[in-house]
Design an enzyme around this catalytic site. Structure first.
Site, short mmCIF file in Angstrom:
data_model
loop_
_atom_site.label_atom_id
_atom_site.label_comp_id
_atom_site.label_asym_id
_atom_site.label_seq_id
_atom_site.Cartn_x
_atom_site.Cartn_y
_atom_site.Cartn_z
N PHE A 155 0.81 -1.23 0.00
CA PHE A 155 0.00 0.00 0.00
C PHE A 155 0.84 1.27 0.00
O PHE A 155 0.35 2.34 -0.31
CB PHE A 155 -0.93 0.02 1.23
N LYS A 179 -1.57 -7.56 -9.08
CA LYS A 179 -2.50 -7.58 -7.96
C LYS A 179 -2.07 -6.44 -7.03
O LYS A 179 -1.16 -6.60 -6.22
CB LYS A 179 -2.41 -8.93 -7.24
N GLU A 182 -4.89 -4.07 -1.75
CA GLU A 182 -6.33 -3.79 -1.60
C GLU A 182 -6.55 -2.55 -0.73
O GLU A 182 -7.66 -2.04 -0.64
CB GLU A 182 -7.06 -5.02 -1.02
N ARG A 183 -5.45 -2.08 -0.08
CA ARG A 183 -5.61 -0.90 0.76
C ARG A 183 -5.31 0.39 -0.01
O ARG A 183 -5.57 1.48 0.47
CB ARG A 183 -4.72 -1.00 1.99
N SER A 232 5.44 -6.96 3.21
CA SER A 232 6.02 -7.21 4.53
C SER A 232 6.81 -8.53 4.54
O SER A 232 6.63 -9.39 3.67
CB SER A 232 4.90 -7.25 5.58
N CYS A 287 9.77 1.66 3.18
CA CYS A 287 10.71 0.58 3.49
C CYS A 287 12.11 1.13 3.66
O CYS A 287 12.99 0.44 4.16
CB CYS A 287 10.70 -0.47 2.40
N GLU A 386 9.54 -4.01 12.77
CA GLU A 386 9.24 -2.89 11.85
C GLU A 386 7.89 -2.32 12.29
O GLU A 386 6.86 -2.99 12.19
CB GLU A 386 9.14 -3.40 10.41
P1 NAD Z 1 1.67 -6.62 3.06
O1 NAD Z 1 2.67 -7.68 3.13
O2 NAD Z 1 0.61 -6.58 4.08
O3 NAD Z 1 0.91 -6.65 1.65
C1 NAD Z 1 1.63 -6.71 0.44
C2 NAD Z 1 0.81 -7.49 -0.58
O4 NAD Z 1 0.67 -8.83 -0.14
C3 NAD Z 1 -0.61 -6.93 -0.76
O5 NAD Z 1 -0.92 -6.92 -2.13
C4 NAD Z 1 -1.48 -7.90 0.03
O6 NAD Z 1 -2.75 -8.06 -0.53
C5 NAD Z 1 -0.71 -9.20 -0.04
N1 NAD Z 1 -0.88 -10.01 1.18
C6 NAD Z 1 -0.91 -9.55 2.47
N2 NAD Z 1 -1.02 -10.58 3.32
C7 NAD Z 1 -1.08 -11.71 2.59
C8 NAD Z 1 -1.19 -13.10 2.90
N3 NAD Z 1 -1.27 -13.52 4.16
N4 NAD Z 1 -1.20 -13.98 1.88
C9 NAD Z 1 -1.11 -13.57 0.60
N5 NAD Z 1 -1.01 -12.26 0.25
C10 NAD Z 1 -0.99 -11.35 1.22
O7 NAD Z 1 2.48 -5.23 3.02
P2 NAD Z 1 1.90 -3.77 3.14
O8 NAD Z 1 1.49 -3.51 4.55
O9 NAD Z 1 0.93 -3.50 2.05
O10 NAD Z 1 3.22 -2.91 2.80
C11 NAD Z 1 4.14 -2.54 3.77
C12 NAD Z 1 5.30 -3.49 3.84
O11 NAD Z 1 5.96 -3.53 2.59
C13 NAD Z 1 6.36 -3.05 4.83
O12 NAD Z 1 6.82 -4.18 5.52
C14 NAD Z 1 7.45 -2.45 3.97
O13 NAD Z 1 8.74 -2.46 4.53
C15 NAD Z 1 7.36 -3.34 2.77
N6 NAD Z 1 7.95 -2.70 1.61
C16 NAD Z 1 9.18 -3.14 1.21
C17 NAD Z 1 9.80 -2.55 0.15
C18 NAD Z 1 11.18 -3.00 -0.28
O14 NAD Z 1 11.63 -2.55 -1.31
N7 NAD Z 1 11.84 -3.86 0.47
C19 NAD Z 1 9.18 -1.50 -0.54
C20 NAD Z 1 7.91 -1.08 -0.12
C21 NAD Z 1 7.30 -1.70 0.96
#
Ligand code: NAD
EC number: 1.2.1.27
Length: 485
Positions: A155, A179, A182-183, A232, A287, A386
Site C-alpha cells: 500500500f 494484484k 487492496e488498501r 512485509s 521501506c 518494523e
Molecule cells: P503486506 O505484506 O501486508 O501486503 C503486500 C501485498 O501482499 C498486498 O498486495 C497484500 O494483498 C498481499 N498479502 C498480504 N497478506 C497476505 C497473505 N497472508 N497472503 C497472501 N497475500 C498477502 O504489506 P503492506 O502492509 O501493504 O506494505 C508494507 C510493507 O511492505 C512493509 O513491511 C514495507 O517495509 C514493505 N515494503 C518493502 C519494500 C522494499 O523494497 N523492500 C518497498 C515497499 C514496501
C-alpha cells in the site's frame, strides 16, 4: 486543491476490458486522512485470476514477437502521458495512501523514471557474441522474455512499486498480471488506463484486485512464470517459498528496520533535517524509512534535543493541504498497532522524549504525531520490529564499532545511513555494514531505476533485485547459440 469525490466500485482490467468482479466480497477504500470512502475494491476470486493469467498468456504469443523498438515507442508515449498527468496521479496517491502531496509528486517522479529506464529496452535486451570460440565456430547469447509475470504490491507506494515491475517486464516482452494492494488500489487502475492510451495492446497488462485468493492464484498458476513481490517480511517469505516450490522465478522485497548512525563530527543541521524527513515523511510508512538513530558518543544529547525541536515544527494533517508534512497512517488498525508499540516502548523502559499521541491531531482519519524514544536497547520490541509508522528509536553507542554491531544485529538489512565528515568512518561503514543500500549524509538512499533496489538478509528473498540490470535479468531468459557454418 480539489479532489474527486465520486465513489467508485473498482473494476478489474483484463484483456483490455474493464470488468466487474463476480465476487460479492468488496472492501471499502477510505481516504486515511478523512475516513471517507473513495470507493470499493473487489476481492476477486481465484477463477478470475486464472482467466487473467490465460488472457495474459494468449497476449504473450504476439507481444513477445513485437519488435523491441516498437515496444519501446509505447513506453516513450506512456512516459509522456504520465508526465502530463503527474498532478492528477499525485492527488490520487495522497488520497488513497495519505502521504503529503509533495511526497506523492516525488513518488510519481520515481515511477516515471522506471518507465524511462524500461524505454531503453532495445539496448537492455541486447545479447552478446564471440565470433571465434574455436576455429570457424561462433557463439552468441540471445535474450528472450520469460512469459507471464505476476506482480503483487504493497500500500505504501501505490504508483512507484507497481512501476518497478510492469513497465520493465513488459518492455522485455513479457505480459503481466498485477494484484495491487487492496488498501491502495486506485492508482493501479489509472496506470493501466494511461498505458492503454499510450497504445499498449489488450491483454499485455492486466489488473486483478483482491487479497489472498488472488495472490495464491498467482503462486499456483502454471502459465505465470515469474513473480515480483513487494510487501512485509512474513508475506515475502511465504511468496518466495511457495512460488519457487511451483518452479517460478521469484524476487520478494520485504520489510525493514533502517539504522542511521550519527557520528560526533556530523553536521547536525544536515543530520537532523535528513533524519526528520526519513523518519516521519510518508508517516514512516517507507521501506527506506529511518526507524532507528544510533547516536555515537557525546553528540547524543544535542541530537535528541534537536530532533524533538524539529518534530515540534512538523505540520500534521490531510496531505492535500499546503504545508502539511505528516499525513495519517493507512488504517485505524495500523494506528492501533502503532499505539500498542508506543505503550510497549514505555513498558520496556525506553524514554519517551516526544509523545505523538499528545499532538493536536485531526479528529477524522488515523493520525499519529512524531514520536521519539531515547535510550532504546536492542532487546526491546520497538527496536526489533518494523513499526512502519512515525515512531523513531534512538540507541546510544560509544563508538562506530559498537554502532555498526548494533545495526547489524537487526534481522532486516534494507538500508543504513551514516552522518559524518570522516572518510575513514565512511570506509569502515561501507565495508562492515550488512545492508544493501547505504547513504552517506542523506536520509533515504533509495537507488534510481537504473540501479538495483538491493535489500539484504530478511529484507529480500531471491537472487535478482528489482530495477536496473537485475530487473532485466529477472524478466528475461537467455539462449545460447553455438554455430559452425
Ligand atoms: P503486506 O505484506 O501486508 O501486503 C503486500 C501485498 O501482499 C498486498 O498486495 C497484500 O494483498 C498481499 N498479502 C498480504 N497478506 C497476505 C497473505 N497472508 N497472503 C497472501 N497475500 C498477502 O504489506 P503492506 O502492509 O501493504 O506494505 C508494507 C510493507 O511492505 C512493509 O513491511 C514495507 O517495509 C514493505 N515494503 C518493502 C519494500 C522494499 O523494497 N523492500 C518497498 C515497499 C514496501
Amino acid at each position: 486543491m480539489t479532489a474527486p469525490t465520486k465513489v467508485q466500485a473498482l473494476k478489474n482490467y483484463v484483456g483490455g476490458e474493464w470488468v466487474d468482479s463476480s465476487s460479492e466480497n468488496r472492501l471499502d477504500v477510505p481516504n486515511p486522512a478523512t475516513g471517507k470512502s473513495l470507493g470499493t475494491v473487489p476481492l476477486s476470486t481465484k477463477e478470475e485470476l486464472n482467466r487473467a493469467a490465460e488472457t495474459a498468456a494468449e497476449a504473450f504469443r504476439t507481444w513477445r514477437k513485437t519488435p523491441v523498438p516498437k515496444r519501446a515507442r509505447i513506453l516513450f508515449k506512456y512516459q509522456q502521458l504520465l508526465i502530463e498527468h503527474r498532478e492528477e496521479l499525485a492527488r490520487l496517491i495522497t488520497m488513497e495512501n495519505g502521504k503529503s502531496y509533495n511526497e506523492a509528486l516525488g513518488e510519481v517522479q520515481r515511477g516515471i523514471e522506471c518507465v524511462e529506464f524500461a524505454a531503453g529496452a532495445p539496448t537492455l535486451m541486447m545479447g552478446s557474441q564471440l565470433p571465434d570460440i574455436a576455429t570457424g565456430i561462433e557463439s552468441g547469447m540471445y535474450r528472450y522474455p520469460v512469459g507471464v509475470v505476476g506482480g503483487i504490491t504493497p500500500f505504501n507506494f501505490p504508483m512507484m512499486v507497481p512501476c518497478w515491475m510492469f513497465p520493465l517486464a513488459i518492455a522485455c516482452g513479457n505480459t503481466f498480471v498485477m494484484k495491487p494492494s487492496e488498501r491502495a488500489p486506485l492508482s493501479a487502475n489509472r496506470l493501466a488506463e494511461l498505458f492503454a492510451e499510450a497504445g499498449l495492446p489488450a491483454g499485455v497488462l492486466n489488473v486483478v484486485h483482491g487479497a489472498h485468493d488472488v495472490v495464491n492464484g498467482i503462486l499456483d498458476h502454471p502459465r505465470i512464470k515469474a513473480v515480483s513481490f513487494v510487501g512485509s517480511q512474513p508475506v515475502a517469505e511465504y511468496i518466495y517459498k511457495n512460488a519457487s516450490a511451483n518452479g517460478k522465478r521469484v524476487q520478494a522485497l520485504a520489510g525493514a528496520k533502517n539504522h542511521s548512525i550519527v557520528m560526533p563530527d556530523a553536521d547536525l543541521d544536515v543530520a537532523v533535517n535528513n533524519i526528520i524527513g526519513a523518519a516521519f515523511g510518508s508517516a514512516g510508512e517507507r521501506c527506506m524509512a529511518c526507524s532507528v538513530v544510533v547516536a555515537v558518543g557525546d553528540i547524543a544529547d544535542k541530537l535528541v534535543d534537536r530532533l524533538v525541536k524539529a518534530s515540534d515544527e512538523i505540520r500534521i494533517g490531510d496531505g492535500l493541504e499546503k504545508e502539511v508534512f505528516l499525513g495519517p497512517v493507512i488504517r485505524d488498525t495500523h494506528k492501533e498497532r502503532t499505539l500498542g508499540y508506543i505503550e510497549a516502548g514505555e513498558k520496556e523502559g525506553a524514554r519517551l522524549v516526544r509523545d505523538g499521541r499528545k499532538d493536536d491531531l485531526p479528529e477524522d482519519g488515523w493520525f499519529v504525531g512524531p514520536t521519539i524514544f531515547d535510550d532504546v536497547k536492542p532487546d526491546m520490541k520497538i527496536w526489533r520490529d518494523e513499526i512502519f509508522a512515525p515512531v523513531l528509536s534512538v540507541v546510544r553507542a560509544e563508538n562506530l564499532d559498537e554502532a555498526i554491531r548494533i545495526a547489524n544485529e537487526s534481522e532486516f538489512a534494507n538500508g543504513a545511513c551514516l552522518y559524518t565528515d570522516s572518510a575513514k568512518a565512511v570506509r569502515q561503514f561501507r565495508e562492515e555494514m550488512d545492508a544493501g543500500m547505504l547513504g552517506i549524509n542523506l536520509g533515504v538512499p533509495a537507488p534510481m531505476a537504473f540501479f538495483p533496489f538491493s535489500g539484504w538478509k530478511d529484507s529480500f528473498y531471491g537472487d535478482l533485485h528489482a530495477n536496473g540490470k537485475d530487473g532485466v535479468e529477472f524478466y528475461t531468459r537467455k539462449k545460447m547459440v553455438t554455430a559452425r557454418y
